[in-house]
Design a protein around this motif. Structure first.
Motif, short mmCIF file in Angstrom:
data_model
loop_
_atom_site.label_atom_id
_atom_site.label_comp_id
_atom_site.label_asym_id
_atom_site.label_seq_id
_atom_site.Cartn_x
_atom_site.Cartn_y
_atom_site.Cartn_z
N ARG A 7 13.12 -2.70 -5.85
CA ARG A 7 12.55 -3.97 -5.44
C ARG A 7 12.45 -4.91 -6.62
O ARG A 7 12.78 -6.08 -6.54
CB ARG A 7 11.14 -3.73 -4.88
CG ARG A 7 11.11 -3.33 -3.42
CD ARG A 7 9.75 -3.60 -2.84
NE ARG A 7 8.67 -2.94 -3.56
CZ ARG A 7 8.30 -1.67 -3.37
NH1 ARG A 7 8.93 -0.94 -2.48
NH2 ARG A 7 7.31 -1.15 -4.06
N GLU A 57 14.14 -7.79 1.04
CA GLU A 57 14.06 -7.39 2.45
C GLU A 57 13.66 -8.62 3.24
O GLU A 57 12.83 -9.41 2.78
CB GLU A 57 13.01 -6.31 2.61
CG GLU A 57 13.18 -5.50 3.86
CD GLU A 57 12.22 -4.32 3.90
OE1 GLU A 57 12.66 -3.20 4.13
OE2 GLU A 57 11.01 -4.54 3.69
N ASP A 66 12.91 -10.33 7.38
CA ASP A 66 12.76 -10.12 8.82
C ASP A 66 13.48 -11.21 9.58
O ASP A 66 13.35 -12.39 9.24
CB ASP A 66 11.29 -10.15 9.22
CG ASP A 66 10.54 -8.95 8.73
OD1 ASP A 66 10.85 -7.85 9.23
OD2 ASP A 66 9.67 -9.09 7.85
N ARG A 77 18.28 -2.20 11.34
CA ARG A 77 18.21 -2.51 9.91
C ARG A 77 19.64 -2.69 9.39
O ARG A 77 20.48 -1.81 9.56
CB ARG A 77 17.54 -1.35 9.18
CG ARG A 77 17.26 -1.58 7.73
CD ARG A 77 16.61 -0.36 7.15
NE ARG A 77 15.19 -0.35 7.46
CZ ARG A 77 14.27 -0.85 6.64
NH1 ARG A 77 14.64 -1.37 5.48
NH2 ARG A 77 13.00 -0.82 6.94
N LYS A 110 15.88 -6.76 8.42
CA LYS A 110 15.23 -6.06 9.53
C LYS A 110 15.34 -6.98 10.75
O LYS A 110 14.72 -8.02 10.80
CB LYS A 110 13.76 -5.79 9.22
CG LYS A 110 13.56 -4.66 8.25
CD LYS A 110 12.10 -4.17 8.22
CE LYS A 110 11.14 -5.27 7.93
NZ LYS A 110 9.75 -4.81 7.74
#
Lengths: 863, 185
Positions: free
Chosen positions: B14, B20, B22, B59, B68
């Motif tokens: 990370r 990441e 959504d 995913r 996601k």
């Protein structure tokens, strides 16, 4: 608070351990019954639903547990259907798989239910016991909303039942290993699915009655319960199934053995030997050091002792020791059994034990004990004094209002059944009310005092106590006290004007009260006593209240001055003791009916010479409710007369009935019937009955008086009256032509139930004095068991539960006929091959009445 | 122990380059949401797919970005729940069946879309409108879609509209690129 914490579910990346903490908190909150507002649960649910994507299996399992809890209280659970379904597939190593399967039935709705059938079937056939159980349970829960889907899993469930019955034996200590759980669940589902298919159930039971086929003890318990229900529905199965149950009773697992014993104990036995056999198996359990086993064994013993009080005696010492064991449930049960089976001479000792025991137990047990004590008092009237002492002691104990209310109600019942203790009981209630912390109970006591105190020798002392309430209490209680005083003033004031004046003095003081209601009641109480329109402001019954209300509404509507001088209560015969027989639906209220009767009977002057009405029967239909003319009949029994009151309703839209009258004649030649000396003395007729109208008819009969050495009685008929409505039917009101017609309706039966009014039975009166006796023995195939016949007799004769002593298959009750003194009745019953055998013995002073009771009883049972 | 190493590894990932995001995928039933996601994830295109009951999550790993994707059911009874799953996402993808001849299709899509983005909770979230099934004859072009869906009316957010085909895999790279750009914001 929880909603705030639930924000961690939206964090990227997700902190798994923190999420699990929060989820556990939510689970705790929901499970401990804390209310979460609906909007909040929905928010929570959606936040949680996003966690389905996470890989951590433990987190997923928690999510499923939460879904399980929230599914019932949130909307839109359907949203997660596909997520849940995804979790139901995969290897059995997935820890959350059973949870997901169990959730299937919770998230599904009827339109999607077919999509999950496959998943369920696969799950039920799974090798893993947890997965199979989960599948069966899900199917079980689907039974109500989607019976067909549930039914389609039947073959798989049957497979599971046999495949999990494998070889590995019972676990340690005879407890079950979890791997046999699917058997239990499968049996539960199968019984549910076949519940309307009795043959299927019998087959299921027969194929698994060998104890080793079902390894799971809970499963066996289910089978035992099934056997119990089957025995009750089919007497043919009784003896083979009892044999099976006896086998299970010897099982080494406590759970199975006790369940079988309990089922056996619940059956009715004809002789004591069967009961003794049960006791023999039961006795090791009674000695068990495990409290749970002992409690269950005691409950079974209690069940048996109801039927056979004597078989408990060998355990009396054990039971008495159990009281002091320290386990409250065991002590309560032991005391209850002792109270239930105790003989007259042991009452005092038992009462002593109850006294020391009651302060230590919680309220629900106390209620139980008070109920048993009350039963004891009714059973042994001689011991009433002792029991009153006990009640007064425990009334002084600390306790909840429910407990105290129960005692007060017991007192009220004792006053009713043992009037000789009225003064003493009322005095104790007075003392109680002096420092009663519950206004509700104070009001209850005041009401009892109001009604009962005027029947005591000296009302004065009670008035003192009641007046103290007016001085000391809050407004609710003050109002009740004022009402009580006015009742006493009216009941007892007639004979003693000084006394009445003193009460009026007290009531006058109450008119200065600060509370409206109290002042109103005081004034309402004073007015009639001062002779202000005596009687008109004190309606005695509900109908009169209704009457008064109608009158007042009428006055308000016509805007006329309020003048009540022309209002008269319309009823004379409103205090009839009315029996509620189960003779089908009764149209209209009893009150409305007796009102109609009293108004129409005024038209027949002869009725007023009949004296007081002894009983009025429940109203029965003489026609189908949809017949052309609907007839309903009520029987009024007088000492020497019977009046049949029939209400005729004309349901035809275009027919007028003229000169309608009822012809009522005794049916001849019926078995067991005796129409005595029934002579018709009057009959009324209806001039015109228009379409849709209802009018009343009366038919009066006179009975022959029989003089006896010890009093007089009447020749009461036991027969059926055949009824025909005769009338002239016309198509128009003014049409004088018309044609004559008869309308045959159902017969009215006159039986023992119509004449006999049950009263509380004093057991000691059975052996007292020189009395006559009448006896008869006969059999009846009408009843399957003794309890059936007891229920039938009690409901027919209107016996109160307290007035019935059911001991060793014996029913004792008493009551009166319109003439003559108290009649004691004992009915012994014994089960025989085809039904029940009865022996009825009646004792009393009047031989003729006794014969009548015996004959009437025979007819009642046989008809 | 393994958990600790894994946590450290994730953290390093990370820290340096992984992102990441959504994405919520919505649209009327049978617009091709589930199919598109399947193709984007490298799966085969199938003509018959089961209607999504509720939602499912896919995913997608594209380079250093993990997408996601919340694939929501398009049937009327699920539409009320779209808003909940759109809150706080990086982008909303609205898919339209551009080849559906029924006269209700586009007006209904327009109503649903506009009533969704009216919610103040979704202010500022970029919107990508995709006209799917461009391989079929008589499918609407991008310009027609913009006009008929009244996309010009939408303010206070970035709106794009592409015409794609999940079956022929036309224009899918542009979709991915658009989405990844939103992650870098």
């Amino acid at each position: 608070m929880i909603s705030q914490e639930a924000r961690v579910f939206n964090d990227t990346p997700l902190n798994v351990s923190k999420c699990r903490d929060v989820l556990t908190k939510i689970l705790h909150t929901v499970r401990s019954g804390d209310h979460i507002p609906e909007g909040e649960t929905t928010d929570l649910f959606f936040a949680v639903s996003k966690l389905f994507q996470h890989k951590d299996p433990n987190l997923r399992q928690l999510v499923h547990l939460i879904v399980r809890e929230l599914a019932g209280i949130t909307e839109d659970v359907i949203m997660i259907t596909s997520s849940v379904m995804k979790d139901t597939v995969g290897g059995s190593e997935l820890i959350f798989r059973p949870n997901a399967i169990r959730n299937l039935c919770r998230v599904i709705d009827l339109s999607t239910v077919q999509a999950i059938e496959r998943s369920l079937k696969t799950a039920i056939n799974d090798k893993s016991h947890a997965v199979a159980s989960a599948g069966i349970i899900s199917s079980y829960h689907l039974y109500l909303p989607a019976t067909e889907s549930s039914r389609r899993t039947l073959p798989e469930t049957q497979d599971a039942l046999s495949s999990f019955g494998g070889s590995s034996g019972l676990g340690m200590f005879g407890t079950h290993s979890p791997s046999s759980m699917p058997q239990y669940h499968a049996l539960g589902l199968l019984i549910l699915l076949k519940r309307n298919d009795r043959n299927g159930l019998v087959k299921l039971l027969q194929s698994f009655q060998r104890a080793d086929l079902v390894r799971n003890p809970l499963g066996v318990v289910l089978l035992i319960r099934l056997a119990g229900t089957l025995i009750q529905t089919d007497s043919q199965l009784k003896s083979p199934l009892i044999a099976v149950l006896k086998g299970w009773a010897d099982h080494k697992t406590d759970m199975i053995s006790l369940e079988a014993l309990r089922t056996l104990a619940g059956l009715t036995y004809s002789n004591q030997d069967d009961a003794l056999a049960i006791i023999k198996v039961l006795s090791p359990h009674l000695q068990s050091p495990r409290a749970v086993v002992k409690i269950m064994a005691l409950r079974i013993l209690k069940l048996l002792s109801k039927q056979f009080p004597s078989i408990v005696s060998p355990f009396n010492r054990d039971l008495e020791n159990s009281i002091s064991l320290g386990n409250k449930v065991i002590s309560t049960l032991a005391i209850a059994i002792l109270l239930q089976t105790g003989s007259e001479d042991s009452v005092e000792r038992l009462v002593g034990q109850v006294k020391t025991f009651i302060p230590d137990i919680s309220d629900e047990f106390r209620l139980f004990i008070v109920a048993s004590v009350e039963e004891l008092a009714l059973k042994f009237p001689k011991q009433t004094q002792c029991i009153i002492n006990l009640l007064s002691t425990i009334l002084r104990e600390e306790g909840s209002s429910a407990f105290k209310e129960r005692i007060i109600l017991s007192y009220a019942k004792l006053i009713q059944y043992s009037p000789e203790f009225r003064d003493e009981i009322l005095m104790q209630l007075c003392e109680f009310v002096e420092d009663c912390e519950y206004p509700k109970l104070a009001i209850l006591v005041l009401n009892i005092l109001a009604v009962e105190s005027s029947q005591t020798r000296r009302t004065g002392p009670f008035v003192r106590y009641i007046y103290n309430r007016i001085v000391l209490e809050n407004s609710n209680v003050r109002a009740a006290s004022v009402a009580a005083l006015s009742t006493i003033c009216q009941n007892g004031g007639d004979n003693d004007t000084t006394f009445q004046r003193s009460i009026l003095q007290l009531l006058t003081q109450a008119t200065d009260d600060s509370d409206d209601e109290v002042r109103d009641r005081a004034i309402t109480g004073i007015s009639p006593c001062l002779g202000l329109g005596k009687g008109w402001l004190t309606p005695k019954t509900d109908e009169e209240f209704g009457d008064l209300e109608d009158h007042l509404t009428g006055l308000v509507r016509t805007d006329s001055a309020v003048d009540l001088s022309d209002w008269q209560p319309r009823l004379a015969s409103s205090h009839l003791p009315t029996k509620h027989l189960e003779t089908g639906p009764v149209v209209g209220t009893v009150a409305a009916r007796s009102e109609a009767f009293s108004s129409i009977s005024k038209l027949v002057p002869m009725v007023s010479t009949f004296g007081r009405v002894w009983t009025a029967s429940a109203t029965e239909h003489l026609t189908e409710p949809e017949a052309e003319y609907v007839l309903e009949a009520t029987k009024y029994i007088y000492a020497q007369h019977i009046v049949l009151h029939v209400r005729v309703t004309n349901t035809l839209p275009d027919v007028w009935l003229r000169d309608a009258s009822l012809v009522s004649v005794p049916a001849l030649g019926e078995a067991l019937s005796d129409h005595g000396s029934l002579t018709q003395v009057f009959t009324t007729s209806i001039d015109v009955l228009g379409p849709g109208e209802s009018k009343d008819l009366l038919v009066g009969f006179a009975l022959e008086e029989v003089l006896e050495e010890r009093g007089k009685t009447s020749n009461y008929p036991l027969c059926k009256l055949i009824n025909t409505l005769k009338f002239t039917a016309a198509e128009d009101v003014n049409d004088n032509a018309g044609y004559e017609d008869d309308f045959q309706v159902e017969a009215v039966a006159l039986g023992l139930a119509d004449y006999f009014v049950a009263e509380y039975a004093h057991t000691e009166s059975w052996d007292s004095g020189s009395v006559s006796e009448a006896q008869k023995s006969f059999k009846s195939t009408r009843f399957r068991s003794i309890s059936d016949s007891v229920a039938y007799i009690s409901s027919n004769l209107g016996l109160e539960a307290q007035a019935v002593h059911v001991q060793s298959n014996q029913l004792c009750f008493g009551g009166k006929l319109p003439f003559g003194s108290y009649i004691d009745v004992k009915v012994r019953m014994a089960p025989v091959e085809t039904g029940v055998a009865f022996q009825i013995t009646a004792r009393g002073e009047n031989k003729h009445a006794l014969d009548f009771v015996v004959r009437g009883f025979l007819q009642m049972v046989k008809w | 122990m393994a958990g600790i190493f894994r946590n450290i590894y994730d953290w390093l990932l990370r820290l340096f380059w992984a992102t990441e995001m959504d994405v919520t995928v919505i649209g009327l039933q049978n617009a091709g949401k589930t199919s598109l996601l399947r193709v984007l994830a490298g799966g085969e295109f199938t003509v018959d797919s089961i209607p999504t009951v509720g939602f499912s999550m896919k995913r997608l790993q594209k380079g250093h970005v993990a997408l996601k994707c919340w694939d929501l059911g398009g049937q009327p009874r699920f539409r009320a729940m779209w808003e909940r799953y759109c809150r706080g996402v990086n982008a909303i993808v609205f898919i339209v069946d551009s080849a559906d001849p029924s006269p209700d299709n586009i007006p209904q899509a327009k109503t649903e879309l506009h009533s969704l983005i009216k919610n103040t909770t979704l202010d500022g979230i970029p919107l990508l409108v995709l006209g799917n099934k461009s391989d079929l004859p008589d499918s609407l072009g991008v310009d027609d879609l913009i006009v008929q869906l009244e996309l010009n009316e939408i303010s206070r957010r970035e709106v794009s509209c592409y015409s794609i085909s999940a079956k022929e895999e036309t224009n899918l790279d542009a979709v991915i690129q658009w989405l990844i750009n939103k992650a870098k914001r």
